[in-house]
Write a protein that holds these residues in place. Structure first.
Motif, PDB file in Angstrom:
ATOM      1  N   VAL A  92      63.693  17.359  96.880  1.00  0.00           N
ATOM      2  CA  VAL A  92      63.708  16.007  97.166  1.00  0.00           C
ATOM      3  C   VAL A  92      64.772  15.338  96.249  1.00  0.00           C
ATOM      4  O   VAL A  92      65.359  15.788  95.476  1.00  0.00           O
ATOM      5  N   THR A  93      65.119  14.142  96.861  1.00  0.00           N
ATOM      6  CA  THR A  93      66.231  13.461  96.129  1.00  0.00           C
ATOM      7  C   THR A  93      65.649  11.942  95.834  1.00  0.00           C
ATOM      8  O   THR A  93      65.158  11.097  96.829  1.00  0.00           O
ATOM      9  N   LEU A  94      65.710  11.461  94.417  1.00  0.00           N
ATOM     10  CA  LEU A  94      65.268  10.116  94.296  1.00  0.00           C
ATOM     11  C   LEU A  94      66.375   9.273  93.670  1.00  0.00           C
ATOM     12  O   LEU A  94      67.528   9.971  93.370  1.00  0.00           O
ATOM     13  N   ILE A  95      66.489   8.090  94.049  1.00  0.00           N
ATOM     14  CA  ILE A  95      67.308   7.037  93.498  1.00  0.00           C
ATOM     15  C   ILE A  95      66.597   5.933  93.091  1.00  0.00           C
ATOM     16  O   ILE A  95      65.675   5.291  93.329  1.00  0.00           O
ATOM     17  N   VAL A 116      68.349  11.561  91.050  1.00  0.00           N
ATOM     18  CA  VAL A 116      67.468  12.577  90.646  1.00  0.00           C
ATOM     19  C   VAL A 116      67.101  13.681  91.809  1.00  0.00           C
ATOM     20  O   VAL A 116      66.854  13.237  93.016  1.00  0.00           O
ATOM     21  N   ARG A 117      67.126  14.948  91.430  1.00  0.00           N
ATOM     22  CA  ARG A 117      66.986  15.782  92.359  1.00  0.00           C
ATOM     23  C   ARG A 117      65.766  16.794  91.796  1.00  0.00           C
ATOM     24  O   ARG A 117      65.617  16.907  90.472  1.00  0.00           O
ATOM     25  N   GLY A 118      64.765  17.016  92.746  1.00  0.00           N
ATOM     26  CA  GLY A 118      63.797  17.613  92.290  1.00  0.00           C
ATOM     27  C   GLY A 118      63.169  18.429  93.212  1.00  0.00           C
ATOM     28  O   GLY A 118      63.547  18.677  94.432  1.00  0.00           O
ATOM     29  N   THR A 119      61.942  19.450  92.796  1.00  0.00           N
ATOM     30  CA  THR A 119      61.259  20.545  93.765  1.00  0.00           C
ATOM     31  C   THR A 119      59.969  20.122  93.769  1.00  0.00           C
ATOM     32  O   THR A 119      59.205  19.766  92.703  1.00  0.00           O
ATOM     33  N   VAL A 120      59.147  19.973  94.975  1.00  0.00           N
ATOM     34  CA  VAL A 120      57.843  19.565  94.966  1.00  0.00           C
ATOM     35  C   VAL A 120      57.151  20.801  94.575  1.00  0.00           C
ATOM     36  O   VAL A 120      57.206  21.979  94.967  1.00  0.00           O
ATOM     37  N   THR A 121      55.972  20.294  93.897  1.00  0.00           N
ATOM     38  CA  THR A 121      54.833  21.234  93.310  1.00  0.00           C
ATOM     39  C   THR A 121      53.630  21.092  93.693  1.00  0.00           C
ATOM     40  O   THR A 121      52.716  21.961  93.425  1.00  0.00           O
ATOM     41  N   LEU A 178      75.359  10.269  97.936  1.00  0.00           N
ATOM     42  CA  LEU A 178      75.032   9.323  97.281  1.00  0.00           C
ATOM     43  C   LEU A 178      76.404   8.952  96.178  1.00  0.00           C
ATOM     44  O   LEU A 178      76.669   7.959  96.004  1.00  0.00           O
ATOM     45  N   ARG A 179      76.845  10.145  95.957  1.00  0.00           N
ATOM     46  CA  ARG A 179      78.022   9.861  94.997  1.00  0.00           C
ATOM     47  C   ARG A 179      79.313   9.229  95.824  1.00  0.00           C
ATOM     48  O   ARG A 179      79.883   8.429  95.323  1.00  0.00           O
ATOM     49  N   VAL A 201      77.530   6.302  88.323  1.00  0.00           N
ATOM     50  CA  VAL A 201      76.477   7.139  88.735  1.00  0.00           C
ATOM     51  C   VAL A 201      75.855   7.761  87.554  1.00  0.00           C
ATOM     52  O   VAL A 201      76.769   8.265  86.749  1.00  0.00           O
ATOM     53  N   VAL A 202      74.575   7.825  87.482  1.00  0.00           N
ATOM     54  CA  VAL A 202      73.843   8.542  86.403  1.00  0.00           C
ATOM     55  C   VAL A 202      72.860   9.577  87.176  1.00  0.00           C
ATOM     56  O   VAL A 202      72.327   9.227  88.126  1.00  0.00           O
TER      57      VAL A 202
END
Length: 479
Positions: free
Chosen positions: A399-402, A414-419, A465-466, A476-477
């Motif tokens: 997933v990608t969050l902004i 923010v990049r994450g992995t669903v758990t 997004l970048r 970009v952070v």
């Protein structure tokens, strides 16, 4: 899909094929070939073959979900190096509609490309053909000249994959510029429930071009009371269809019509003012006690709006409306948004949780099969319809969050992995995605510059997004 949905808006691309075809037979340092190869007829035939190949590439490799391709223009010039006015006029004949010129050709395309850029005032882009062995030097030559000459936009892709990424970012910038937000207010322009939304509302328009229309939130109830019998029947038909298609219904089905009536009311007001984005304050509107009186919440409205391709955010969070629009445009998926926090009981796995009761049917994509949705009451009084989906079914997916900074000058990615998924069928604002990130402490530290509301979609869109941030002049952070 809503009549003015941002999902249906496309980037208009004018392909241009530039070809230097020699009129005379001669050899020299810039003229290759022998015999027939030096004739005009031979060169023209070869040029048209490459032009046809270019058009086949456009058909096969350009992402038509994001792009409207106009009919390609063919510009021929000769060894006198005179670029005829009628040729340029033909290339620019659709300039008012065009967003970007995609230029290809045979040899010596850079000079003509600079003319197109200067005369059109529009961005230009280059990409090697699918059978090319090397990068497009004409684009590099033109870019160096234009960058040194002034404020021109030139994009040099190395592949159609990169070109499509550029087009997605450009389309998203266009979407934001053409977006008009219906901004419901109760009293204070900055909602008491989300002070990280913005510092100066005009920063939003300055940065993105988005127009904002302030609207008295109490007027929604007047419009709601004025619904005709026909409009109420439409609301009931929509509610009945939601129940029919549901994976499960965990509240009195007859109360769903109340929430759908508000959804139709919001759409009616949006249509009257030609808006295509929406938000209003949850807490301040709740405090009027009108929601309790009418047995409705805004959650279902936000979910249905996003399924319609309309950016719609909780708590009058203008920044989240923009974040949702960005992800909706780039990913062509309905985003989710909510409060994002570190799970203190699982810091070793760098686990986070993001919650709000505003998931959508098309979170996997507008062209994909809708998700199996359950309907759950927001209140413990068994009213206030919310969409729910068990995110745990997608464990392992990326997933990608902004989130945007309140000054609109930075974007946090923010990049994450669903758990997992919290409180899938529990009333109140508890429906949450659980996911892991690389470093939850780093996330928490950086989040303080942006606020607690993040929007997210399935997939990894960091590079898109970048590129968009660069186009918009934003820092970009990454966390």
């Amino acid at each position: 899909m809503y009549k003015n949905s941002i999902v249906t808006k496309k980037l208009v691309v004018q392909p241009v094929f530039v070809s230097l075809v020699h009129l005379n037979v001669f050899m020299g340092p810039c003229r290759y070939g022998v015999g027939e190869e030096l004739t005009y007829d031979y060169e023209k035939k070869e040029s048209l073959k490459t032009f046809q190949f270019f058009n086949e590439d456009l058909k096969n490799y350009v992402d038509h979900g994001h792009v409207e391709l106009l009919e390609s223009k063919y510009l021929e010039w000769h060894e006198d190096f005179a670029v005829k006015e009628e040729s340029i006029e033909d290339v620019l004949s659709n300039n008012e509609k065009v967003d970007v010129y995609l230029i290809s050709g045979t040899r010596l395309i850079s000079y003509v490309s600079t003319i197109i850029a200067k005369r059109s005032g529009k961005p230009i882009a280059f990409c090697p053909l699918s059978n090319s062995k090397y990068s497009r030097l004409g684009g590099i030559d033109a870019a160096a000249h234009l960058f040194a000459s002034g404020d021109f936009e030139v994009y040099n892709a190395l592949s159609y994959e990169e070109l499509n990424q550029t087009f997605r970012a450009m389309r998203t910038r266009k979407v934001l510029k053409n977006m008009k937000l219906l901004y419901g207010l109760r009293n204070n322009i900055l909602s008491f429930g989300c002070v990280s939304s913005f510092v100066d509302i005009t920063d939003v328009t300055k940065r993105f071009g988005t127009e904002i229309l302030n609207y008295n939130g109490l007027e929604f109830f007047k419009e709601l009371d004025a619904l005709t019998d026909e409009e109420k029947a439409e609301a009931k038909a929509i509610a009945d269809k939601l129940v029919e298609d549901a994976n499960g219904v965990h509240l009195p089905a007859e109360t769903i019509s109340n929430d759908v009536e508000f959804y139709l009311t919001a759409k009616k007001v949006m249509s009257f003012y030609d808006c295509n984005a929406f938000t209003l304050p949850c807490f301040e509107m709740c405090a009027t006690r009108e929601l309790n009186k009418r047995h409705l919440t805004f959650c279902l409205t936000h979910s249905l709006m996003k399924d319609d391709g309309v950016p719609s955010a909780c708590a009058s969070d203008v920044g989240s409306v923009i974040s949702i629009a960005i992800l909706m445009s780039i990913a062509r998926k309905a985003p989710h948004m909510g409060n994002c926090m570190v799970r203190l009981e699982d810091k070793t796995n760098h686990s986070l949780r993001i919650l709000h009761d505003v998931c959508s049917k098309y979170m996997k994509g507008y062209d994909e099969k809708p998700l199996p949705i359950d309907y759950v009451s927001f209140t413990k009084g068994n009213w206030g319809t919310t969409m729910r989906y068990d995110f745990a079914q997608d464990a392992g997916e990326k997933v990608t969050l902004i989130n945007l900074s309140p000054k609109m000058d930075k974007i946090m990615i923010v990049r994450g992995t669903v758990t997992g998924c919290d409180d899938f069928l529990t009333p109140e604002c508890k429906h949450a995605l659980v996911f892991d990130v690389e470093d939850s402490h780093d996330f928490h530290k950086k989040e303080a510059e942006f606020g607690h509301h993040f929007a997210w979609v399935y997939g990894d869109y960091e590079e898109d997004l970048r590129m968009l941030a660069d186009m918009l002049g934003m820092d970009v952070v990454v966390a």
